[in-house]
Design an enzyme around this catalytic site. Structure first.
Site, PDB file in Angstrom:
ATOM      1  N   GLU A 151       0.797  -1.217   0.000  1.00 41.90           N
ATOM      2  CA  GLU A 151       0.000   0.000   0.000  1.00 41.90           C
ATOM      3  C   GLU A 151       0.833   1.272   0.000  1.00 41.90           C
ATOM      4  O   GLU A 151       0.571   2.206  -0.705  1.00 41.90           O
ATOM      5  CB  GLU A 151      -0.889  -0.017   1.239  1.00 41.90           C
ATOM      6  CG  GLU A 151      -2.285   0.436   1.005  1.00 41.90           C
ATOM      7  CD  GLU A 151      -2.381   1.857   0.607  1.00 41.90           C
ATOM      8  OE1 GLU A 151      -1.837   2.693   1.340  1.00 41.90           O
ATOM      9  OE2 GLU A 151      -2.997   2.132  -0.425  1.00 41.90           O
ATOM     10  N   HIS A 200      -1.573   0.773   6.782  1.00 42.76           N
ATOM     11  CA  HIS A 200      -2.057   1.524   5.624  1.00 42.76           C
ATOM     12  C   HIS A 200      -0.940   2.501   5.248  1.00 42.76           C
ATOM     13  O   HIS A 200       0.156   2.067   4.921  1.00 42.76           O
ATOM     14  CB  HIS A 200      -3.360   2.191   6.059  1.00 42.76           C
ATOM     15  CG  HIS A 200      -4.216   2.699   4.956  1.00 42.76           C
ATOM     16  ND1 HIS A 200      -5.481   3.177   5.178  1.00 42.76           N
ATOM     17  CD2 HIS A 200      -3.998   2.841   3.640  1.00 42.76           C
ATOM     18  CE1 HIS A 200      -6.000   3.573   4.029  1.00 42.76           C
ATOM     19  NE2 HIS A 200      -5.123   3.385   3.083  1.00 42.76           N
ATOM     20  N   HIS A 204      -5.286   0.016  11.080  1.00 39.83           N
ATOM     21  CA  HIS A 204      -6.747  -0.099  11.187  1.00 39.83           C
ATOM     22  C   HIS A 204      -7.140  -1.408  11.875  1.00 39.83           C
ATOM     23  O   HIS A 204      -7.774  -2.274  11.253  1.00 39.83           O
ATOM     24  CB  HIS A 204      -7.406  -0.045   9.802  1.00 39.83           C
ATOM     25  CG  HIS A 204      -7.175   1.212   9.039  1.00 39.83           C
ATOM     26  ND1 HIS A 204      -7.556   2.455   9.487  1.00 39.83           N
ATOM     27  CD2 HIS A 204      -6.595   1.437   7.843  1.00 39.83           C
ATOM     28  CE1 HIS A 204      -7.230   3.381   8.600  1.00 39.83           C
ATOM     29  NE2 HIS A 204      -6.629   2.793   7.584  1.00 39.83           N
ATOM     30  N   ASN A 221      -6.044   8.113   6.354  1.00 37.92           N
ATOM     31  CA  ASN A 221      -5.502   7.440   5.175  1.00 37.92           C
ATOM     32  C   ASN A 221      -3.987   7.433   5.198  1.00 37.92           C
ATOM     33  O   ASN A 221      -3.344   6.407   5.203  1.00 37.92           O
ATOM     34  CB  ASN A 221      -6.033   8.147   3.924  1.00 37.92           C
ATOM     35  CG  ASN A 221      -5.680   7.406   2.664  1.00 37.92           C
ATOM     36  OD1 ASN A 221      -4.522   7.323   2.299  1.00 37.92           O
ATOM     37  ND2 ASN A 221      -6.673   6.858   1.993  1.00 37.92           N
ATOM     38  N   ASN A 280      -6.094  11.721   0.549  1.00 32.61           N
ATOM     39  CA  ASN A 280      -5.306  10.514   0.331  1.00 32.61           C
ATOM     40  C   ASN A 280      -3.837  10.762   0.648  1.00 32.61           C
ATOM     41  O   ASN A 280      -3.506  11.152   1.755  1.00 32.61           O
ATOM     42  CB  ASN A 280      -5.560   9.986  -1.077  1.00 32.61           C
ATOM     43  CG  ASN A 280      -5.409   8.485  -1.123  1.00 32.61           C
ATOM     44  OD1 ASN A 280      -4.315   7.976  -0.989  1.00 32.61           O
ATOM     45  ND2 ASN A 280      -6.495   7.775  -1.254  1.00 32.61           N
ATOM     46  N   ASP A 326      -3.312   8.816  -5.914  1.00 31.51           N
ATOM     47  CA  ASP A 326      -3.326   8.120  -4.626  1.00 31.51           C
ATOM     48  C   ASP A 326      -2.166   8.629  -3.778  1.00 31.51           C
ATOM     49  O   ASP A 326      -2.045   9.822  -3.523  1.00 31.51           O
ATOM     50  CB  ASP A 326      -3.292   6.616  -4.877  1.00 31.51           C
ATOM     51  CG  ASP A 326      -3.798   5.823  -3.692  1.00 31.51           C
ATOM     52  OD1 ASP A 326      -3.544   6.231  -2.575  1.00 31.51           O
ATOM     53  OD2 ASP A 326      -4.443   4.796  -3.895  1.00 31.51           O
ATOM     54  N   ASN A 327      -1.275   7.744  -3.387  1.00 32.04           N
ATOM     55  CA  ASN A 327      -0.226   8.188  -2.467  1.00 32.04           C
ATOM     56  C   ASN A 327       0.860   8.985  -3.193  1.00 32.04           C
ATOM     57  O   ASN A 327       1.138   8.742  -4.356  1.00 32.04           O
ATOM     58  CB  ASN A 327       0.379   6.977  -1.786  1.00 32.04           C
ATOM     59  CG  ASN A 327      -0.693   6.161  -1.104  1.00 32.04           C
ATOM     60  OD1 ASN A 327      -1.634   6.725  -0.573  1.00 32.04           O
ATOM     61  ND2 ASN A 327      -0.573   4.864  -1.145  1.00 32.04           N
TER      62      ASN A 327
HETATM   63  C1  LIG Z   1      -0.439   6.073   2.255  1.00 37.59           C
HETATM   64  C2  LIG Z   1      -1.638   6.279   1.458  1.00 37.59           C
HETATM   65  O1  LIG Z   1      -1.955   7.354   1.027  1.00 37.59           O
HETATM   66  N1  LIG Z   1      -2.296   5.254   1.236  1.00 37.59           N
HETATM   67  C3  LIG Z   1      -3.404   5.267   0.379  1.00 37.59           C
HETATM   68  C4  LIG Z   1      -2.963   4.904  -0.941  1.00 37.59           C
HETATM   69  O2  LIG Z   1      -4.080   4.709  -1.730  1.00 37.59           O
HETATM   70  C5  LIG Z   1      -5.037   3.770  -1.334  1.00 37.59           C
HETATM   71  C6  LIG Z   1      -6.139   3.658  -2.325  1.00 37.59           C
HETATM   72  O3  LIG Z   1      -6.997   4.714  -2.273  1.00 37.59           O
HETATM   73  C7  LIG Z   1      -5.585   4.168  -0.053  1.00 37.59           C
HETATM   74  O4  LIG Z   1      -6.487   3.197   0.377  1.00 37.59           O
HETATM   75  C8  LIG Z   1      -4.447   4.331   0.881  1.00 37.59           C
HETATM   76  O5  LIG Z   1      -4.917   4.779   2.039  1.00 37.59           O
END
Ligand SMILES: CC(=O)N[C@H]1CO[C@H](CO)[C@@H](O)[C@@H]1O
Ligand SMILES: *[C@@H]1O[C@H](CO)[C@@H](O)[C@H](O)[C@H]1NC(C)=O
Length: 356
Positions: A53, A114, A134, A168, A224, A269-270
């Site tokens: 992730e 996460h 989580h 997140n 995110n 995303d990240n």
């Molecule tokens: C670290 C981070 O931002 N994780 C996120 C990366 O993207 C996924 C998909 O949306 C998220 O679920 C993660 O939380």
């Protein structure tokens, strides 16, 4: 009520619903297909089959990878195995990450990592790993100290707070302080789904330190990835459903001043920042619908973008890699280190590419 009024009301409701549905389709890119962009020298990391992730890399080339995320919204290929933090040494050229041992007293069975973030104490060089965890679908920020000689993590602290709900990602600011992005306003899965469907913009960024916790940004669809510039003056935060990277100036009192919003035509995303050039790298989802409604016959694809000169008037946005899911599915992050690229995913594999 007159019939005409009823018909008008029903018509207005349907129009509103139609507009919300169109908006949702646009934001999730439900009909989008991937146009491939290949990179020549890529290999899958060994032993990662259930997600990677988030990935963070130390200046010495040690990459931390969070694996095994379980979420009611996403598929898991290892639903009964606890999550782990893996370590890969990018300097030694190997492709097999090692699982880090976690100190006794920490509940590893419910570990569900996460987003992660590293903090290096400049005085003594100690390395802290912050992990969004989580357990039982709550949000807890775990702070660990990394012991390199033993390949282990010593658990120092669990941080919970009512504002740290549905966290997140985080960016560490000190040994006990951080910014966190919030991806949903609501706690309960059914309400999260409603929130995403109707497109509420009630999430954002929270600042945390032991004596001071507050919201510093609101107005995102779904907060995110979050990252800090190399000079520590700016914060970059992704709004995945908003298809954008938000740029902020970081103030002495930890408030954030909006500077600009950089639109990308994808679900960002990240985020990670190239330690040398300051470029921003992101794993992105070409189609979020396929990510959550997993179908092995038509899997979600992966995209990696690089944003150069984000502070200039015209940042350069390049799609560096794109795959339809035949190699790697549901990319959630991309990090670079000395010409090497690591691409992580929410619940699939992890890819290593030699860029130059
Ligand atoms: C670290 C981070 O931002 N994780 C996120 C990366 O993207 C996924 C998909 O949306 C998220 O679920 C993660 O939380
Ligand atoms: C993905 O692309 C490969 C070739 O690059 C192709 O063989 C495959 O059929 C495609 N898969 C899907 C689901 O479109």
């Amino acid at each position: 009520m007159g019939n005409l009024l009823k018909i008008t009301l029903v018509g207005a409701l349907l129009a509103l619903l139609g507009e919300r549905i169109m908006n949702f389709c646009h934001r999730t890119k439900i009909f989008n297909e991937v146009e491939p962009v290949d990179l020549p020298n890529c290999q899958l990391l060994k032993g990662i089959e259930a997600g990677s992730e988030d990935i963070e890399i130390l200046p010495n080339g040690l990459a931390f990878i969070s694996t095994g995320l379980k979420s009611p919204i996403f598929k898991s290929f290892a639903p009964d195995e606890p999550g782990q933090i893996l370590l890969l040494d990018l300097k030694d050229g190997g492709l097999s990450p090692t699982s880090l041992r976690i100190s006794e007293g920490f509940d590893t069975d419910s570990f569900n990592p996460h987003g992660i973030s590293l903090y290096i104490n400049e005085e003594d060089g100690a390395v802290y790993l912050f992990v969004v965890n989580h357990p039982q679908l709550q949000s807890v920020i775990e702070i660990f100290r990394f012991v390199q000689e033993e390949y282990s993590l010593i658990h120092l602290k669990s941080v919970r707070h009512e504002l740290l709900n549905s966290v997140n990602d985080i960016v560490a600011l000190g040994p006990e302080s951080f910014y966190a992005t919030i991806d949903c306003y609501f706690d309960i899965t059914s309400m999260k789904v409603v929130e995403l469907l109707i497109g509420l913009r009630w999430t954002g960024v929270v600042y945390y330190s032991p004596g001071d916790v507050r919201k510093v940004v609101t107005g995102y669809y779904t907060g995110n990835g979050i990252a800090m510039s190399n000079d520590k003056k700016f914060i970059y935060a992704a709004d995945i459903m908003g298809h954008a990277i938000n740029v902020y100036g970081k103030n002495k009192d930890w408030s954030l001043t909006p500077i600009k919003v950089v639109d990308l035509d994808t679900l960002v995303d990240n985020l990670s920042v190239d330690p040398v050039t300051g470029d921003i790298w992101t794993g992105a989802h070409p189609n979020l619908f396929k990510v959550s409604m997993y179908n092995p016959e038509d899997p979600p694809g992966s995209e990696v973008y690089r944003v150069q000169n984000i502070h200039a008037d015209n940042p350069i946005i390049t799609k560096v890699y794109a795959n339809n899911g035949s190699v790697i599915q549901g990319s959630s992050c991309a990090s670079v280190y000395e010409g090497k690229l690591l691409v992580g995913t929410i619940y699939h594999r992890a890819l290593f590419c030699q860029l130059e």
